[in-house]
Design a protein around this motif. Structure first.
Motif, PDB file in Angstrom:
ATOM      1  N   ASN A   1       0.639  -6.474  14.155  1.00  0.00           N
ATOM      2  CA  ASN A   1      -0.119  -7.121  12.863  1.00  0.00           C
ATOM      3  C   ASN A   1      -1.648  -6.707  12.792  1.00  0.00           C
ATOM      4  OD1 ASN A   1       1.816  -8.254  11.311  1.00  0.00           O
ATOM      5  ND2 ASN A   1       1.679 -10.319  11.959  1.00  0.00           N
TER       6      ASN A   1
ATOM      7  N   LEU B   1      -3.688   0.251  12.748  1.00  0.00           N
ATOM      8  CA  LEU B   1      -2.752   1.271  12.130  1.00  0.00           C
ATOM      9  C   LEU B   1      -3.568   2.210  11.544  1.00  0.00           C
ATOM     10  CD1 LEU B   1      -0.105   1.819  10.553  1.00  0.00           C
ATOM     11  CD2 LEU B   1      -0.327   0.096   9.079  1.00  0.00           C
ATOM     12  N   GLU B   2      -4.720   1.812  10.660  1.00  0.00           N
ATOM     13  CA  GLU B   2      -5.462   2.641  10.087  1.00  0.00           C
ATOM     14  C   GLU B   2      -5.955   3.754  10.898  1.00  0.00           C
ATOM     15  OE1 GLU B   2      -9.058   2.648   6.383  1.00  0.00           O
ATOM     16  OE2 GLU B   2      -8.232   0.825   7.544  1.00  0.00           O
TER      17      GLU B   2
ATOM     18  N   ALA C   1      -3.952  -4.099  11.334  1.00  0.00           N
ATOM     19  CA  ALA C   1      -4.093  -3.126  10.028  1.00  0.00           C
ATOM     20  C   ALA C   1      -5.141  -2.256  10.403  1.00  0.00           C
ATOM     21  CB  ALA C   1      -4.155  -3.992   8.700  1.00  0.00           C
ATOM     22  N   ASP C   2      -6.197  -2.746  11.179  1.00  0.00           N
ATOM     23  CA  ASP C   2      -7.203  -1.788  11.636  1.00  0.00           C
ATOM     24  C   ASP C   2      -6.679  -0.597  12.544  1.00  0.00           C
ATOM     25  OD1 ASP C   2      -9.020  -3.109   9.992  1.00  0.00           O
ATOM     26  OD2 ASP C   2      -9.627  -4.570  11.375  1.00  0.00           O
TER      27      ASP C   2
ATOM     28  N   ASP D   1       5.104  -0.767  14.744  1.00  0.00           N
ATOM     29  CA  ASP D   1       4.667  -2.098  15.485  1.00  0.00           C
ATOM     30  C   ASP D   1       5.118  -2.205  16.648  1.00  0.00           C
ATOM     31  OD1 ASP D   1       4.349  -4.948  16.000  1.00  0.00           O
ATOM     32  OD2 ASP D   1       3.196  -4.773  14.115  1.00  0.00           O
TER      33      ASP D   1
ATOM     34  N   CYS E   1       4.925 -10.742   8.825  1.00  0.00           N
ATOM     35  CA  CYS E   1       4.064  -9.546   8.679  1.00  0.00           C
ATOM     36  C   CYS E   1       2.874  -9.608   8.005  1.00  0.00           C
ATOM     37  CB  CYS E   1       4.932  -8.389   8.250  1.00  0.00           C
ATOM     38  SG  CYS E   1       4.000  -6.824   7.938  1.00  0.00           S
ATOM     39  N   ASP E   2       1.582  -9.012   8.525  1.00  0.00           N
ATOM     40  CA  ASP E   2       0.315  -8.797   7.369  1.00  0.00           C
ATOM     41  C   ASP E   2       0.566  -7.800   6.381  1.00  0.00           C
ATOM     42  OD1 ASP E   2      -1.906  -8.950   6.431  1.00  0.00           O
ATOM     43  OD2 ASP E   2      -3.081  -7.893   8.211  1.00  0.00           O
TER      44      ASP E   2
ATOM     45  N   ASN F   1      -1.986  -6.182   4.059  1.00  0.00           N
ATOM     46  CA  ASN F   1      -3.024  -5.219   4.601  1.00  0.00           C
ATOM     47  C   ASN F   1      -2.025  -3.860   5.028  1.00  0.00           C
ATOM     48  OD1 ASN F   1      -5.506  -6.093   4.697  1.00  0.00           O
ATOM     49  ND2 ASN F   1      -5.215  -7.632   6.107  1.00  0.00           N
ATOM     50  N   VAL F   2      -1.011  -3.967   5.385  1.00  0.00           N
ATOM     51  CA  VAL F   2      -0.293  -2.768   5.989  1.00  0.00           C
ATOM     52  C   VAL F   2       0.230  -1.942   4.522  1.00  0.00           C
ATOM     53  CG1 VAL F   2       1.997  -2.001   6.613  1.00  0.00           C
ATOM     54  CG2 VAL F   2       0.899  -3.704   7.835  1.00  0.00           C
TER      55      VAL F   2
ATOM     56  N   VAL G   1      -3.047  -0.200   3.840  1.00  0.00           N
ATOM     57  CA  VAL G   1      -3.344   1.009   4.459  1.00  0.00           C
ATOM     58  C   VAL G   1      -2.332   2.311   4.196  1.00  0.00           C
ATOM     59  CG1 VAL G   1      -3.197   1.855   6.784  1.00  0.00           C
ATOM     60  CG2 VAL G   1      -4.560  -0.316   6.383  1.00  0.00           C
ATOM     61  N   CYS G   2      -1.148   1.810   4.028  1.00  0.00           N
ATOM     62  CA  CYS G   2      -0.212   3.021   3.730  1.00  0.00           C
ATOM     63  C   CYS G   2      -0.640   3.650   2.226  1.00  0.00           C
ATOM     64  CB  CYS G   2       1.363   2.508   3.508  1.00  0.00           C
ATOM     65  SG  CYS G   2       1.912   1.859   5.095  1.00  0.00           S
TER      66      CYS G   2
END
Length: 770
Positions: free
Chosen positions: A508, A513-514, A510-511, A484, A550-551, A554-555, A558-559
């Motif tokens: 924060n 991050l993905e 997640a999109d 992050d 933290c979100d 969603n994290v 995605v992980c």
């Protein structure tokens, strides 16, 4: 053969079943490789099989719930009001999404799995009326003498907390139009997908401009103008100092070797008396003549630029000299008491225009009687021992004393901590792998792993070093770290020291991050395009400068989807979030088994020092020998270990009292009340409800010092933060709330802060000009 680097097999477990479920079974997983065309080495590799030998051992309940791990957990709105009213839990329990594995919070062991049906999720509707009705049905928390200090604002506090939780944890809209009801047709589903795509694009664009959208135009312009003036004047003064050979920071000119020898011989003579001139900053130093000019010469050989290169000559040195020193009285303030709800701040003075700061000490050190009288007439003036040093009694709004153990230490922890000195020393004078492990160290690790629901844990003697030494032990060359953008500097240092490639995703988001994970899996390593050995995502539970949690849901999603490992830093959230203080996982309803590595510190909620890392037994055994913080650093003091044990017992209720429960309730209510009142004033307040960190934006650099000095004048000890700790436009004051604060304390602070906000024009939510 698949090359595996840096982690034991337990942290390279196959997640092929999870990836295949999401339709990406051909993508690379952590520690394994998939079939990819056009690889850098031309080899075809396959993902490791999910045989029992390659799969880590999990608790029975976790194995039982593994089949439903990829499906989303239900929304809190699905919980029926009859259920919530019958269980008698607090707000965070009532609206918390049940874990796929529900943990018994009395001992941290796994219990039966529970989840709501998908049909209930489709029918869930959250609106304002329903929100208010649910809030009113929540029983009031218990306080001493059964008196709720926030009874007059209880409904509003709970509603604000729940609204933030629905918005930022579960991402649910509060309007019925945003939710489908009943069974949807194919056309309705297509329309909903289009809306979601459009909403995601708008959200992405908003997050890209997030840093500038909420900054008032007037504040941004004046901030840039203020820095421009400071920089311009600073450079002008540097040029003038070099021309006229005078200035606060002017160093000696070129001197000959003979001059150095003469100076050295003179200094070595016991009876020699060197002439000295008074520098413009009030300090005394030797002098010498060059071209008929008397030039001050520093007391150290390195002051001669002919022999030594300048140690500091970059922008950082300029910033320190011309900007930081002007306001350094606002930082590094020493205290002479426990860091409780009220503290005693030692008075400091400067005789050289803030270039250096010295503790005043006794009143006799002041030059005139008028100066002494000015101090003694102050409202917050106190004398502290030893030597009757001058100090101020201030309300502490800056320390990480979240659960207030600094205030009631004599009642909660003193007996155990003092008794630990009977058999054990203050320091073991050794590292953990040699002679630095005692029974108390082992007891702390057992209680941490039990508290978090993990197999094992390892403790280290410094929170910063926990990240800085653990991350390099887990990751290395050929690995990818996805961090992050607002992660703590200890994570940044650990990531850089690991040698792994680093990517950052928007805070924060997640999109984003993905998007980074999918690109990294498809493209592989730069140049060679070989697959990454393993990928790890690093986030924080509560971000210390933003006050946002933290979100995590969603994290984790995605992980799981891309087979990436997850490292969660809970330095500020452990002990401060969740119904029982178990941190961000408990608060957001995430199973701790979905987080591969849990990290935290004991310096905030536990009144101690050091940090911990918790995970599977294989990972912790690996870190005990590979982590530099365990192998080479001194082990944690046994006295501190006992402090941690005592505070854990209080939090978990194992001391036979409900003090821990009351502390958690008081921390949450104090934080939410303080945040709510600051927002009512019209200040720009960052963060989420239920977070004990409450940042207030100052923006302009001149307001950093003004806000801190005005607060100290009124008996408030606060923390102000400027560049480079935060972006140049984002200067702020950061309040840290404690369970030891009373409503009377907070009300007094709020009255003073409102007066200061009006004086400094900080009410940007009410006016563009503050």
């Amino acid at each position: 053969m698949v090359r595996r680097i840096g982690l034991p097999s337990s942290l390279r477990r196959s997640r092929s079943s999870q990836r295949d479920h999401h339709g990406i079974g051909t993508s690379i997983g952590i520690g394994g490789r998939s079939k990819q065309g056009g690889g850098g080495d031309g080899q075809t590799t396959t993902t490791p099989s999910s045989s029992p030998s390659a799969t880590p051992t999990k608790p029975a309940a976790a194995t039982k719930a593994a089949s439903s791990s990829s499906s989303p957990t239900p929304d809190p709105a699905e919980l029926s009001s009859s259920q919530s009213s019958s269980n008698g839990n607090t707000l965070t329990n009532e609206y918390q999404i049940p874990w796929e594995v529900t943990y018994d919070h009395t001992d941290g062991t796994a219990a039966t799995a529970s989840a709501s049906s998908a049909s209930a999720a489709a029918a869930a509707v959250v609106d304002e009326a329903n929100l208010a009705r649910r809030v009113r049905s929540i029983p009031s928390p218990q306080y001493d003498n059964d008196v709720d200090p926030y009874s007059d604002v209880r409904e509003r506090l709970e509603q604000s907390s729940l609204r933030d939780k629905l918005r930022f944890v579960y991402h649910r809209s509060q309007s019925a139009s945003d939710h489908g009801a009943g069974v949807q047709t194919h056309t309705q589903m297509k329309m909903q997908v289009k809306k979601q795509v459009k909403k995601r694009q708008v959200k992405k664009k908003q997050k890209q401009q997030h840093d500038h959208n909420h900054i008032p135009f007037f504040a941004a312009i004046t901030t840039y103008l203020g820095y421009a003036v400071l920089i311009f004047i600073g450079h002008v003064r540097d040029v003038c100092a070099s021309i006229f050979r005078q200035g606060r920071y002017y160093r000696s000119a070129v001197s000959s070797a003979a001059d150095d020898d003469a100076t050295a011989s003179t200094a070595c003579s016991d009876n020699a008396a060197s002439t000295s001139d008074e520098n413009d900053d009030g300090s005394s130093g030797s002098s010498k003549t060059v071209n008929n000019h008397t030039i001050p010469s520093g007391p150290y050989p390195s002051d001669n630029p002919a022999t030594y290169a300048p140690l500091l000559k970059s922008w950082e040195n300029f910033y320190t000299r011309r900007l930081y020193h002007r306001i350094q009285d606002c930082f590094n303030r020493p205290i002479a008491s426990r860091p409780g709800a009220t503290i005693r701040v030692l008075e400091r003075v400067s005789w050289d225009g803030n270039k250096t700061m010295k503790v005043l000490g006794r009143l006799d050190n002041l030059e005139t009687w008028e100066q002494r009288e000015e101090y003694t007439k102050g409202q917050h003036f106190v004398l502290c021992q030893p030597e009757d040093r001058v100090s101020r009694s201030c309300l502490n709004l800056g320390s990480y004393n979240y659960l207030g153990f600094a205030d009631d230490w004599d009642v909660t922890c003193r007996r155990g901590v003092v008794s630990s000195l009977t058999n054990l020393p203050i320091s073991t004078s050794s590292c953990r792998v040699e002679y630095g492990t005692t029974t108390l160290h082992q007891q702390v690790e057992r209680i941490v792993s039990r508290f978090l629901g993990k197999d094992d844990a390892m403790i280290l003697n410094m929170g910063f070093n926990t990240n800085a030494t653990t991350i390099p032990a887990l990751m290395g060359r050929g690995d990818l770290l996805v961090s992050d953008e607002l992660n703590h500097t200890s994570i940044v240092n650990g990531a850089r020291a690991s040698g792994a490639s680093i990517r950052t995703f928007r805070h924060n988001d997640a999109d984003h991050l993905e998007e980074i994970l999918s690109t990294a899996i498809v493209m592989g390593r730069p140049r060679t395009r070989r697959p990454w050995n393993k990928i790890m995502v690093i986030v924080e539970g509560i971000y210390s400068m933003e006050g946002e949690y933290c979100d995590l849901r969603n994290v984790v999603r995605v992980c799981k989807k891309y087979g990436a490992y997850l490292y969660l830093d809970e330095a500020h959230s452990i002990g401060a979030m969740g119904p029982t203080g178990r941190g961000c996982c408990e608060y957001t309803g995430v199973d701790p088994a979905d987080v591969d590595v849990l990290m935290g510190t004991f310096t905030k909620s536990f009144g101690g020092m050091g940090g911990y890392v918790a995970g599977s037994r294989e990972v912790i055994d690996y870190l005990r020998t590979k982590c530099a913080g365990s192998s080479f650093h001194n082990s944690l003091s046994p006295v501190v270990c006992q402090q941690i044990i005592s505070s854990f017992k209080v939090i978990m209720g194992e001391d036979g009292t409900d003090i821990g429960k009351r502390k958690l309730t008081a921390l949450r209510d104090n934080s939410n009340y303080f945040r709510m009142r600051l927002m009512d004033m019209g200040l720009h307040v960052l963060g989420h409800f239920d977070s004990p960190i409450v940042p207030v934006m100052l923006y302009n650099p001149t307001k950093i010092a003004a806000f801190s000095r005005e607060c100290l004048k009124r008996g408030l000890a606060v923390v102000v933060v400027g560049f480079p700790a935060v972006p140049i436009l984002m200067s702020r004051a950061r309040f840290c709330i404690s369970a030891a604060h009373t409503r009377e304390d907070l009300d007094r602070a709020l009255v003073e802060i409102e007066e200061i906000a009006s004086l400094l024009k900080l009410k940007y939510n009410k006016s563009t000009f503050g």
